[in-house]
Design a protein around this motif. Sequence first.
Motif, PDB file in Angstrom:
ATOM      1  N   GLY A 121       0.737  -1.410  -0.037  1.00 59.23           N
ATOM      2  CA  GLY A 121      -0.041  -0.180  -0.127  1.00 59.23           C
ATOM      3  C   GLY A 121       0.925   1.375   0.030  1.00 59.23           C
ATOM      4  N   ARG A 122       1.971   1.305   1.079  1.00 61.84           N
ATOM      5  CA  ARG A 122       2.810   2.550   0.823  1.00 61.84           C
ATOM      6  C   ARG A 122       3.477   2.662  -0.463  1.00 61.84           C
ATOM      7  NH1 ARG A 122       3.756   0.196   5.942  1.00 61.84           N
ATOM      8  NH2 ARG A 122       5.784  -0.850   5.402  1.00 61.84           N
ATOM      9  N   TRP A 123       3.916   1.483  -1.095  1.00 66.17           N
ATOM     10  CA  TRP A 123       4.648   1.588  -2.457  1.00 66.17           C
ATOM     11  C   TRP A 123       3.601   2.161  -3.473  1.00 66.17           C
ATOM     12  CZ3 TRP A 123       3.399  -1.175  -6.877  1.00 66.17           C
ATOM     13  CH2 TRP A 123       4.619  -0.926  -8.049  1.00 66.17           C
ATOM     14  N   GLU A 155     -13.405  -4.869  -1.627  1.00 61.94           N
ATOM     15  CA  GLU A 155     -12.988  -6.210  -1.380  1.00 61.94           C
ATOM     16  C   GLU A 155     -12.509  -7.060  -2.365  1.00 61.94           C
ATOM     17  OE1 GLU A 155     -14.797  -9.686   1.768  1.00 61.94           O
ATOM     18  OE2 GLU A 155     -16.056  -8.143   1.049  1.00 61.94           O
ATOM     19  N   VAL A 156     -11.368  -7.423  -2.319  1.00 62.98           N
ATOM     20  CA  VAL A 156     -10.843  -8.081  -3.425  1.00 62.98           C
ATOM     21  C   VAL A 156     -10.968  -9.798  -3.184  1.00 62.98           C
ATOM     22  CG1 VAL A 156      -8.464  -8.687  -4.739  1.00 62.98           C
ATOM     23  CG2 VAL A 156      -8.853  -6.405  -3.981  1.00 62.98           C
ATOM     24  N   PHE A 157     -11.304 -10.198  -4.253  1.00 60.87           N
ATOM     25  CA  PHE A 157     -11.625 -11.669  -4.393  1.00 60.87           C
ATOM     26  C   PHE A 157     -10.925 -12.228  -5.452  1.00 60.87           C
ATOM     27  CE2 PHE A 157     -15.348 -10.100  -2.315  1.00 60.87           C
ATOM     28  CZ  PHE A 157     -15.712 -11.103  -1.327  1.00 60.87           C
ATOM     29  N   ARG A 158     -10.198 -13.537  -5.294  1.00 56.54           N
ATOM     30  CA  ARG A 158      -9.791 -14.343  -6.431  1.00 56.54           C
ATOM     31  C   ARG A 158      -8.674 -13.657  -7.558  1.00 56.54           C
ATOM     32  NH1 ARG A 158     -14.769 -16.118  -5.825  1.00 56.54           N
ATOM     33  NH2 ARG A 158     -15.796 -14.983  -7.548  1.00 56.54           N
ATOM     34  N   PRO A 159      -7.747 -12.900  -6.708  1.00 59.07           N
ATOM     35  CA  PRO A 159      -6.861 -11.931  -7.779  1.00 59.07           C
ATOM     36  C   PRO A 159      -6.133 -13.133  -8.356  1.00 59.07           C
ATOM     37  CG  PRO A 159      -6.282 -11.980  -5.461  1.00 59.07           C
ATOM     38  CD  PRO A 159      -7.488 -12.737  -5.608  1.00 59.07           C
ATOM     39  N   LEU A 171      -5.768  -4.143   1.812  1.00 59.80           N
ATOM     40  CA  LEU A 171      -4.899  -3.254   0.770  1.00 59.80           C
ATOM     41  C   LEU A 171      -5.708  -1.972   0.713  1.00 59.80           C
ATOM     42  CD1 LEU A 171      -2.682  -2.789  -0.985  1.00 59.80           C
ATOM     43  CD2 LEU A 171      -3.881  -3.552  -2.938  1.00 59.80           C
ATOM     44  N   HIS A 172      -7.015  -2.233   0.411  1.00 60.54           N
ATOM     45  CA  HIS A 172      -8.000  -1.023   0.468  1.00 60.54           C
ATOM     46  C   HIS A 172      -7.859   0.000   1.686  1.00 60.54           C
ATOM     47  CE1 HIS A 172     -11.891   1.422   0.271  1.00 60.54           C
ATOM     48  NE2 HIS A 172     -11.275   1.569  -1.071  1.00 60.54           N
ATOM     49  N   ARG A 173      -7.978  -0.534   2.821  1.00 58.55           N
ATOM     50  CA  ARG A 173      -7.833   0.201   3.947  1.00 58.55           C
ATOM     51  C   ARG A 173      -6.580   0.767   3.886  1.00 58.55           C
ATOM     52  NH1 ARG A 173      -9.604  -4.822   6.493  1.00 58.55           N
ATOM     53  NH2 ARG A 173     -11.977  -4.759   7.083  1.00 58.55           N
ATOM     54  N   THR A 174      -5.509   0.141   3.743  1.00 63.30           N
ATOM     55  CA  THR A 174      -4.125   0.911   3.828  1.00 63.30           C
ATOM     56  C   THR A 174      -4.009   2.078   2.950  1.00 63.30           C
ATOM     57  OG1 THR A 174      -3.110  -1.166   4.181  1.00 63.30           O
ATOM     58  CG2 THR A 174      -1.593   0.432   3.434  1.00 63.30           C
ATOM     59  N   PRO A 182     -11.306   9.944  -1.554  1.00 63.76           N
ATOM     60  CA  PRO A 182     -11.902   8.583  -1.671  1.00 63.76           C
ATOM     61  C   PRO A 182     -11.152   7.779  -2.769  1.00 63.76           C
ATOM     62  CG  PRO A 182     -13.406  10.671  -2.199  1.00 63.76           C
ATOM     63  CD  PRO A 182     -11.927  11.144  -2.226  1.00 63.76           C
ATOM     64  N   VAL A 183     -11.102   6.554  -2.246  1.00 68.06           N
ATOM     65  CA  VAL A 183     -10.226   5.251  -2.942  1.00 68.06           C
ATOM     66  C   VAL A 183     -11.292   4.157  -3.325  1.00 68.06           C
ATOM     67  CG1 VAL A 183      -8.480   4.020  -2.983  1.00 68.06           C
ATOM     68  CG2 VAL A 183      -8.036   5.838  -2.052  1.00 68.06           C
ATOM     69  N   THR A 184     -11.260   3.985  -4.618  1.00 63.44           N
ATOM     70  CA  THR A 184     -12.047   2.760  -5.144  1.00 63.44           C
ATOM     71  C   THR A 184     -11.515   1.598  -5.783  1.00 63.44           C
ATOM     72  OG1 THR A 184     -13.894   4.425  -5.419  1.00 63.44           O
ATOM     73  CG2 THR A 184     -14.302   2.361  -6.471  1.00 63.44           C
ATOM     74  N   PHE A 185     -11.627   0.498  -5.537  1.00 60.34           N
ATOM     75  CA  PHE A 185     -10.935  -0.563  -6.204  1.00 60.34           C
ATOM     76  C   PHE A 185     -11.902  -1.087  -7.307  1.00 60.34           C
ATOM     77  CE2 PHE A 185      -7.509  -2.113  -3.016  1.00 60.34           C
ATOM     78  CZ  PHE A 185      -6.695  -0.945  -3.133  1.00 60.34           C
ATOM     79  N   ASP A 186     -11.309  -1.679  -8.386  1.00 62.25           N
ATOM     80  CA  ASP A 186     -12.174  -2.157  -9.447  1.00 62.25           C
ATOM     81  C   ASP A 186     -11.456  -3.184 -10.202  1.00 62.25           C
ATOM     82  OD1 ASP A 186     -14.386  -2.659 -11.136  1.00 62.25           O
ATOM     83  OD2 ASP A 186     -14.312  -0.775 -11.736  1.00 62.25           O
ATOM     84  N   SER A 187     -12.149  -3.903 -11.150  1.00 65.48           N
ATOM     85  CA  SER A 187     -11.293  -5.063 -11.817  1.00 65.48           C
ATOM     86  C   SER A 187     -10.910  -4.225 -12.950  1.00 65.48           C
ATOM     87  CB  SER A 187     -12.384  -6.194 -12.090  1.00 65.48           C
ATOM     88  OG  SER A 187     -13.084  -5.712 -13.223  1.00 65.48           O
ATOM     89  N   ASP A 188      -9.473  -4.985 -13.479  1.00 65.92           N
ATOM     90  CA  ASP A 188      -8.824  -4.375 -14.515  1.00 65.92           C
ATOM     91  C   ASP A 188     -10.038  -4.583 -16.034  1.00 65.92           C
ATOM     92  OD1 ASP A 188      -8.744  -7.252 -14.931  1.00 65.92           O
ATOM     93  OD2 ASP A 188      -6.570  -7.520 -15.378  1.00 65.92           O
TER      94      ASP A 188
END
Length: 390
Positions: A121-123, A155-159, A171-174, A182-188
């Motif tokens: 996360g820091r990287w 929330e990340v599943f089956r990367p 990772l999202h929390r970090t 605001p930070v949002t994760f999504d699939s490629d």
Amino acid sequence: MSSINPTPRDYNKASVLDVVLSHAPLTRNKLIELTGLSKATVSRAVEELRSDGFVVDGGVDAVAGRGRPSTYLDVPETAGHVVGVGFGAVTTGVLVTDLRGREIGHVTVPTVEHHDVPAAGRWLVNLIAQTSASARGPLRQVVVALPAHVRDGAEVFRPADPMKIFSGRDLHRTVEKLVDAPVTFDSDANASLLQVLTDDASIHNAALFSVSSTLNFATCRDQELARGRTPAFGDIGSLSSGIDDRTLNGLLSTAGLVKFAREHGLDIERVEDLWLAPQDHRARAEILKAFTTAVTTAVSIVAVTLDPESVYFVGRLRPLVDEVLPEVRKRLEQTLPVIPRITTVSQVLGLSVARGAVHACLAMTDNRLRDALLKARSQGPRQEQAAPAF
């Protein structure tokens, strides 16, 4: 304390802001045309948005013949910026733009292998900070797209196998803790499909397969990305490929295909070595046949369940998809009454996914600014300030 509801004037101002953010630079006449509002209403909203820090005068529209030239309205860089990240198993790309989508900076680097989520996360955050160094105005949104299924934007599943450590929400929390936005994760796959939709506005219903470190899938209906209620949505990779007990992910991912090739006598280290193997190599022919079956199966599944107009393939296995597409189309014509348009899309490694993530950022930021504008009335009078007011 009683709340004060937005007025029609507030909604008109929000409509003008929507159009300016998505179409700038544009003239006042074009703004009137796109909003359907009167000249006086648009002029008043523009002046208020200018005071808020979201509109400035751009260039001048050269007019031939008589008439006064029109001044373009634009969004200043001080209104803020967004960051799209393509966090891949092999390469990571970061793209920073202002609120009009103008690039401020980008970087593409090899993904560092991490065994510690906080360090990863820091990287990522350091990479974002370095790429955003010359940006002006507040950071409005970060979208990180990665080869995985993502639920609730966090929330990340089956990367992909090299990124198993990132399963869950840590990772999202970090990242969100370290970034003042605001930070949002999504699939490629979702980011890639969003880029395709941005490039071609005529596409309405489509499906996309990202065939790289893992098989990922995205689909849209009326240009809206489909998002399921559970992580099972879009998990096409777990379905049978039609070859023995192999799943689609076992043949339509780089790691799975390399493993399959080795089992069939083709000694390769990287999937790219398949392109270099002699065309008449027996083992290569067997691998290509199995790969063709897997692609055919994948397209058949989405064709009969989702009925897309177009099916796209992106990712590191794209050259192999190009090679087998004629045979895939021939097989599908024998089983389906109508086959969708099937095509591959070339990408800039690391940056294309980041670019799709930026488009997601801009849409989220537009919606958030509109909401903030409509809520501003209940916050009381604003103080004079150089930075954007909301």
